[in-house]
Design a protein around this motif. Sequence first.
Motif, mmCIF file in Angstrom:
data_model
loop_
_atom_site.group_PDB
_atom_site.id
_atom_site.type_symbol
_atom_site.label_atom_id
_atom_site.label_comp_id
_atom_site.label_asym_id
_atom_site.label_seq_id
_atom_site.Cartn_x
_atom_site.Cartn_y
_atom_site.Cartn_z
ATOM 1 N N LEU A 79 0.810 -1.220 0.000
ATOM 2 C CA LEU A 79 0.000 0.000 0.000
ATOM 3 C C LEU A 79 0.838 1.263 0.000
ATOM 4 O O LEU A 79 0.291 2.364 0.001
ATOM 5 N N ARG B 25 0.836 9.728 -4.841
ATOM 6 C CA ARG B 25 -0.541 10.001 -5.249
ATOM 7 C C ARG B 25 -0.941 9.200 -6.484
ATOM 8 O O ARG B 25 -2.115 8.863 -6.657
ATOM 9 N N ASP C 295 -0.027 6.113 -7.095
ATOM 10 C CA ASP C 295 -0.393 4.778 -6.621
ATOM 11 C C ASP C 295 -1.781 4.783 -5.993
ATOM 12 O O ASP C 295 -2.553 3.836 -6.168
ATOM 13 N N ARG C 296 -2.097 5.846 -5.268
ATOM 14 C CA ARG C 296 -3.447 5.945 -4.684
ATOM 15 C C ARG C 296 -4.501 6.104 -5.773
ATOM 16 O O ARG C 296 -5.595 5.524 -5.685
ATOM 17 N N PHE D 241 -5.089 2.749 -7.299
ATOM 18 C CA PHE D 241 -5.908 1.916 -6.411
ATOM 19 C C PHE D 241 -7.389 2.253 -6.560
ATOM 20 O O PHE D 241 -8.237 1.365 -6.704
ATOM 21 N N VAL D 242 -7.693 3.551 -6.563
ATOM 22 C CA VAL D 242 -9.097 3.979 -6.652
ATOM 23 C C VAL D 242 -9.689 3.616 -8.019
ATOM 24 O O VAL D 242 -10.813 3.111 -8.116
ATOM 25 N N GLU E 37 -1.744 -5.599 -3.525
ATOM 26 C CA GLU E 37 -2.273 -4.254 -3.805
ATOM 27 C C GLU E 37 -3.481 -4.310 -4.736
ATOM 28 O O GLU E 37 -4.532 -3.717 -4.466
#
Length: 514
Positions: free
Chosen positions: A11, A15, A17-18, A21-22, A116
Motif C-alpha cells: 500500500l 498520489r 499509486d493511490r 488503487f481507486v 495491492e
Amino acid sequence: MRPLVMLPIALAGDRLDRARFVLTALGAALGTMALLSSATVLAIDASRASNYTNDALNESGLRPGVAFGMLLMTIPVLTFVAQCSRMGAPARERRLAALRMAGATPRQVVQIAAVETSLAALLGVASGFGAYFAGRVLLDAPDTQGRRPLPTDVLPGVFSMAGIATLVPLFITGLAVLTMRRVVISPLGVVRNVSRRRPRAWPGVLLLVGIGACALVEPVFRYFADHPRSDDLPAIVMGVLIVTGVLSVSVGLVGGTGWITYEIGRLLHRWARRPAGLLAGRRLMADPWAGSRTFAALIVALLVGSAAAGLSELTVATVSAQQENARRLAGLLGESYEPTGTAFYERTYDIVGYAVAVSMMIAVAGLLVALAEGVLSRRRTLASLLAAGTPRGVLSRAMAWQAIAPVVPAVALAVIVGVLLPRFAIAGGRESANIEVQRCVPSPGDPADSCHDTVYDATHQVLLTAERMPVTVHIPWGQVGMLAGGAIAATVAMTVVGLAFLRTSTRMTELRTS
C-alpha cells in the motif's frame, strides 16, 4: 514474507499509486455490475415472462441476446482496468526492482503487486454489489398493472453471484501480475530498452479471414437449403463461421491499430516540417502498440455499435419486406392481413444502443487514463525537453498529434467493417422470385360462391402472381456518423483534458524525479 510486513509495502506509494488503487476499484465495480446485470436477465424464468414493459425481456428467445449485450460491456471495463494498472507503473517497477536487488524473490514481488491489486479489486467488487442492490430498490417502479421496466424483482442464483465475486478479483489480479513480468525476469528489466519490431501484416490477414468467413454464411445456407439434413450440422457450420468471422475481425481491428499507428508516424516523420509533427511521428514509430492498447476498447465498442446499427437496418428492412409480401399474398388469396410493424425490433436494438453508449463512455474514460499515464510516466523526459528550450506549446501539439492522428483512420475502418459485417453474416432474405398462387376464380357472370363446388373449383384454377418486394437495406449513415463523430470528438476532448497534466508534469522539479 509475512502478511503484516507485505501489506504496508503493497500500500506504499505516492498520489499516482493511490489514484491507481481507486481507479482499479472503480473498474472492478463497473465490471461486477455489468456481470450481475447480465446474470439477472438470464435468471428471468417463464413465470415472469410478461412482468416487464420491454418485450425484449419478456421474449425468452431475446433474453440471451440482451444478456450478451450487457456482457460485452465488460470488454471496455477490462481495458479500463488494464489502463489503470499502468498508471504510475515506472515508479512502481523501480520500487519493486529495488526490493529485488535488496533480496526479495520473484515470488515475493509478485505477491506484493497481487496484494495491492486484489485489495482494490475486492473493494470494487463489494462496491459493485452494493450499487447493484441499491439500484434494485431505487429503480423498482412497477406500473398499475405490476409491470416493471427493469427486472428488479429477479436475483441471480447464489452460485452465479459467488462466481462473479470470485472471478472478478482473480482476473484483475492476474492482469496486474502479467504487467510485472519485466521486474520478475530481472531487477534490471525496468531500465532495459528493447527495440520494438515493426508491426506485421497479420491484422490485415485476420480482417480478410473474418470477412471471408462471414461471406461464406450465405452460400453455406443456400447449399444446406438445397441439400437438407436431419442433424444439426448446418447450424453448427454457420455458427462456427459467424463466431470465427466476428472474432477474427475484432482481433484484426485491435491489432491493426498498431500498424495504422506506425504508418501514421512514418508519414508524419517523412512529411512533417514542424517540430510537433516530427516529435509525434518519432514517438508513434517508437511505440506503435501504445495505440492499440489505448484505443482497443473504443475500437471494439465502435465495431459493436456500427454492427448493431447495420443489423438493425437489415432486420427492419427484412421484416418490412416480409410483411409487405405477406400482405400481397393475402391479397391474392382474397384474405385480409394487418402488418404488425417493426417497432418491437427497433426497441430491441435500442437496448443494444444503450449498452454501446455506456461502453463508449467507459472506453473514453480509459482513454483519458491512458493519456494521463503517458504524460506522467514520461514527465522527466518532457521536463528535460522543456529545460532544453522546447516550447511547451510544441510538446502540447506533439501529444495532440500523437493521440488524434491514429484515431481517425482506425475509427473509419471500425465503423465501415461493423456496418458491412451483418450483410455478410445474415443468411437468407434475398429471394427474388414472384409470389405465385393458384386459386379458383369465378368466370364473369357466375356467382361469387361458385368455387365452393368441388368440380367448379377444379376446372377454374387460375395462376395469380404478384411482384415480390425485395429487401432493400440502406446504410445507416446517420447512426454511423454519430458513432464515428462522437468517438473522434470524445478523443479530442479527452486529449485536451489530458494536456492539463502536461503543465503540472513539466516543472523543473520533475528533473529530480527518480
